[in-house]
Design a protein around this motif. Structure first.
Motif, PDB file in Angstrom:
ATOM      1  N   TYR A 110       0.834  -1.276  -0.211  1.00  0.00           N
ATOM      2  CA  TYR A 110       0.081   0.108   0.140  1.00  0.00           C
ATOM      3  C   TYR A 110       0.937   1.317  -0.185  1.00  0.00           C
ATOM      4  N   THR A 111       0.286   2.330  -0.795  1.00  0.00           N
ATOM      5  CA  THR A 111       1.028   3.568  -0.755  1.00  0.00           C
ATOM      6  C   THR A 111       0.597   4.522   0.277  1.00  0.00           C
ATOM      7  N   THR A 112       1.247   5.674   0.270  1.00  0.00           N
ATOM      8  CA  THR A 112       0.799   6.497   1.528  1.00  0.00           C
ATOM      9  C   THR A 112      -0.718   7.067   0.943  1.00  0.00           C
ATOM     10  N   SER A 113      -0.867   7.165  -0.404  1.00  0.00           N
ATOM     11  CA  SER A 113      -2.188   7.571  -0.750  1.00  0.00           C
ATOM     12  C   SER A 113      -3.168   6.672  -0.461  1.00  0.00           C
ATOM     13  N   ASP A 114      -2.792   5.308  -0.489  1.00  0.00           N
ATOM     14  CA  ASP A 114      -3.994   3.982  -0.027  1.00  0.00           C
ATOM     15  C   ASP A 114      -4.124   4.348   1.347  1.00  0.00           C
ATOM     16  N   LEU A 115      -3.135   4.458   2.356  1.00  0.00           N
ATOM     17  CA  LEU A 115      -3.380   4.677   3.653  1.00  0.00           C
ATOM     18  C   LEU A 115      -4.230   5.988   3.967  1.00  0.00           C
ATOM     19  N   LEU A 116      -4.119   7.019   3.476  1.00  0.00           N
ATOM     20  CA  LEU A 116      -4.644   8.259   3.487  1.00  0.00           C
ATOM     21  C   LEU A 116      -6.053   8.094   3.258  1.00  0.00           C
TER      22      LEU A 116
END
Length: 251
Positions: A110-116
């Motif tokens: 997962y990317t930072t965008s996914d987590l956000l």
């Protein structure tokens, strides 16, 4: 076909020799809240699966935002019936919501965008404080909120829900309906329900599915129409009019 969030044109679908959907046509514009009702076995879930692209019609055409459903899938959030979810796998609430970010072509974690995006979805559903809980330990209403958050984590333009208020208590049901009425300001919603006794206030049209598809503005949905579809005594509560119509003595 274009200019609609959903468009079905003379769609037929069968499981083997059993016809489930017959000559179905439907148009849903963007930002509508559509309520789908009909008897058990009438084809409601099949209709959703055709729209999301899990099934293909034998004849006719299905378009989502002017495209074949498979090509529009990144713009669709889908919440299946609770009975289709395997609760035996230990997963936290946040892990379940992050699944909404998975795509067929994903490589890596997962990317930072996914987590956000997952955190935003949890916040919108009021589930942030339970993000580390085990999904299996939640109540029925909480589970439904998490599953809706999972669908919203993909940032869809269209949300399809298959009986999201089934098997939960009345208070949780009202919370989820209120949430959907709020979300309708941002995305198109099509909700299948087993509950014919009320039409939520924000609903723009009601789709009655019993092999064929009949579309009604909420002003046309009467208790007599429900009786004709279900063939039994029925009570219909219209939230948009805060009134009650009873036919055949109610149930």
């Amino acid at each position: 076909m274009s200019g609609y969030a959903i468009e079905l044109d003379r769609v037929d679908f069968s499981y083997g020799y059993v016809q489930v959907i017959v000559n179905a046509s439907l148009r849903v514009t963007e930002s509508e809240f559509v309520y789908v009702i009909g008897p058990n076995g009438g084809g409601k879930t099949t209709l959703l699966k055709l729209i999301v692209g899990l099934l293909k019609p034998q004849s006719g055409a299905v378009r989502v935002f002017g495209m074949e459903p498979e090509k529009a899938r990144s713009r669709i959030g889908y919440v299946a019936q609770q009975s289709s979810h395997d609760l035996s796998v230990p997963m936290t609430v946040r892990e379940v919501v992050l699944m909404g970010r998975l795509t067929a072509d994903r490589i890596g974690g997962y990317t930072t965008s996914d987590l956000l995006a997952a955190d935003r979805a949890l916040e919108r559903l009021g589930m942030s404080e339970l993000s580390d809980w085990q999904f299996a330990d939640l109540s029925g209403g909480q589970k439904q909120r998490v599953l809706i958050a999972r669908a919203l984590a993909g940032e869809p333009d269209l949300l399809l829900l298959d009986e999201p208020t089934a098997n939960i208590d009345p208070a949780a049901r009202e919370d989820i309906i209120g949430l959907l009425e709020h979300l309708r300001q941002e995305i198109t919603i099509l909700m299948v329900s087993h509950d014919v006794w009320f039409v939520p206030e924000g609903v723009t049209k009601v789709v009655c599915v019993d092999k064929t598809v009949a579309v009604h503005p909420t002003s046309e949905v009467t208790a007599e129409a429900v009786y004709q579809m279900y063939g039994k005594r029925a009570r219909l509560i219209r939230h948009d009019r805060l009134s009650e119509e009873v036919v055949r003595g109610g149930v």
